[in-house]
Scaffold this active site. Sequence first.
Site, PDB file in Angstrom:
ATOM      1  N   HIS A 131      -1.912   7.559   7.728  1.00 37.12           N
ATOM      2  CA  HIS A 131      -0.924   8.393   6.720  1.00 37.12           C
ATOM      3  C   HIS A 131      -1.572   9.605   6.529  1.00 37.12           C
ATOM      4  O   HIS A 131      -0.865  10.795   6.617  1.00 37.12           O
ATOM      5  CB  HIS A 131      -0.490   7.706   5.494  1.00 37.12           C
ATOM      6  N   HIS A 147      -3.959   1.667   8.358  1.00 36.23           N
ATOM      7  CA  HIS A 147      -2.611   2.140   8.266  1.00 36.23           C
ATOM      8  C   HIS A 147      -2.506   3.356   7.145  1.00 36.23           C
ATOM      9  O   HIS A 147      -1.857   4.178   7.354  1.00 36.23           O
ATOM     10  CB  HIS A 147      -1.911   1.074   7.615  1.00 36.23           C
ATOM     11  N   GLU A 148      -2.937   3.250   5.978  1.00 37.06           N
ATOM     12  CA  GLU A 148      -2.931   4.083   4.986  1.00 37.06           C
ATOM     13  C   GLU A 148      -3.778   5.284   5.294  1.00 37.06           C
ATOM     14  O   GLU A 148      -3.411   6.505   5.237  1.00 37.06           O
ATOM     15  CB  GLU A 148      -3.412   3.704   3.668  1.00 37.06           C
ATOM     16  N   GLY A 183       0.756  -1.136  -0.083  1.00 40.36           N
ATOM     17  CA  GLY A 183      -0.164  -0.087  -0.207  1.00 40.36           C
ATOM     18  C   GLY A 183       0.661   1.212  -0.226  1.00 40.36           C
ATOM     19  O   GLY A 183       2.094   1.099   0.289  1.00 40.36           O
ATOM     20  N   GLN A 232       3.127   9.817   1.845  1.00 44.46           N
ATOM     21  CA  GLN A 232       4.290   9.412   1.893  1.00 44.46           C
ATOM     22  C   GLN A 232       5.238   9.770   0.875  1.00 44.46           C
ATOM     23  O   GLN A 232       6.532   9.804   0.872  1.00 44.46           O
ATOM     24  CB  GLN A 232       4.212   7.826   1.848  1.00 44.46           C
ATOM     25  N   CYS A 238       6.313  -0.193   7.568  1.00 46.09           N
ATOM     26  CA  CYS A 238       6.005   0.839   6.493  1.00 46.09           C
ATOM     27  C   CYS A 238       7.066   1.436   5.693  1.00 46.09           C
ATOM     28  O   CYS A 238       8.414   1.497   6.076  1.00 46.09           O
ATOM     29  CB  CYS A 238       5.589   1.876   7.583  1.00 46.09           C
ATOM     30  N   LEU A 239       6.675   1.654   4.502  1.00 48.25           N
ATOM     31  CA  LEU A 239       7.932   2.093   3.445  1.00 48.25           C
ATOM     32  C   LEU A 239       8.628   3.396   3.978  1.00 48.25           C
ATOM     33  O   LEU A 239       9.665   3.591   3.711  1.00 48.25           O
ATOM     34  CB  LEU A 239       7.257   2.206   2.059  1.00 48.25           C
TER      35      LEU A 239
HETATM   36  O1  GNR Z   1       3.986  -2.540   2.306  1.00 47.19           O
HETATM   37  C1  GNR Z   1       3.357  -2.592   3.563  1.00 47.19           C
HETATM   38  N1  GNR Z   1       3.514  -3.364   4.282  1.00 47.19           N
HETATM   39  C2  GNR Z   1       2.215  -3.474   5.470  1.00 47.19           C
HETATM   40  C3  GNR Z   1       2.463  -4.615   6.278  1.00 47.19           C
HETATM   41  C4  GNR Z   1       1.760  -4.644   7.577  1.00 47.19           C
HETATM   42  C5  GNR Z   1       1.037  -3.610   7.684  1.00 47.19           C
HETATM   43  C6  GNR Z   1       0.681  -2.367   6.993  1.00 47.19           C
HETATM   44  C7  GNR Z   1       1.593  -2.297   5.808  1.00 47.19           C
HETATM   45  S1  GNR Z   1       1.670  -0.918   4.734  1.00 47.19           S
HETATM   46  C8  GNR Z   1       3.192  -1.113   3.997  1.00 47.19           C
HETATM   47  C9  GNR Z   1       3.285  -0.166   2.989  1.00 47.19           C
HETATM   48  C10 GNR Z   1       3.063   1.422   3.586  1.00 47.19           C
HETATM   49  O2  GNR Z   1       4.014   1.877   4.261  1.00 47.19           O
HETATM   50  N2  GNR Z   1       2.223   1.866   3.281  1.00 47.19           N
HETATM   51  O3  GNR Z   1       1.758   3.212   4.025  1.00 47.19           O
HETATM   52 NI    NI Z   2       2.848   3.121   5.762  1.00 49.81          NI
END
Ligand code: GNR
Ligand code: NI
Length: 163
Positions: A138, A134-135, A46, A51, A92-93
Amino acid sequence: MAILNILQYPNPRLRTTALPVVMVDKKVKQLLNDMFETMIDAKGIGLAATQVDVHQRVIVMDLSEDNSDPQVFINPEIEVLDEATQPYDEGCLSIPGFYETVERPCHVMISALDGEGIAFKKEAEGLLAVCIQHEIDHLEGKLFVDYLSPLKRQIIRKKMKKK
Ligand code: GNR
Ligand code: NI
């Protein structure tokens, strides 16, 4: 198409609140394409526009193994359908290399616009429920480390600053 730079924690720009998209026009569609390319290149499931330093309510996601199931969520909102939570080891990336368990509601209803600006609703459980929350965090300037103890967050912050 272009691979965009992903902001790294603790960059304060990650704390920016995104604004709703007014119209899904060519510029937004270009952003969606660039975000998919960036997410796939970074091996993420995601990506939120925040980001890549674009402060609009835009999310891309692909939970499949082979990037065969692209999903777009513009101006997303969620309604919690069940207060029960599930723990998930989140990454998270913007905080590469760190994984910690976060508890979130396990059953939500997502309302959003798709890549053509058409409104839809989708019930989410499991990984989709985790990822959309999670997104959306952000887009509101929130990161998964905010759910951890101040000590754990400080350790991750210091290690990220060293990199
Ligand atoms: O790639 C991603 N893997 C992930 C693993 C567990 C819970 C959430 C995520 S999202 C993350 C990519 C990201 O940072 N999205 O904002
Ligand atoms: Ni993230």
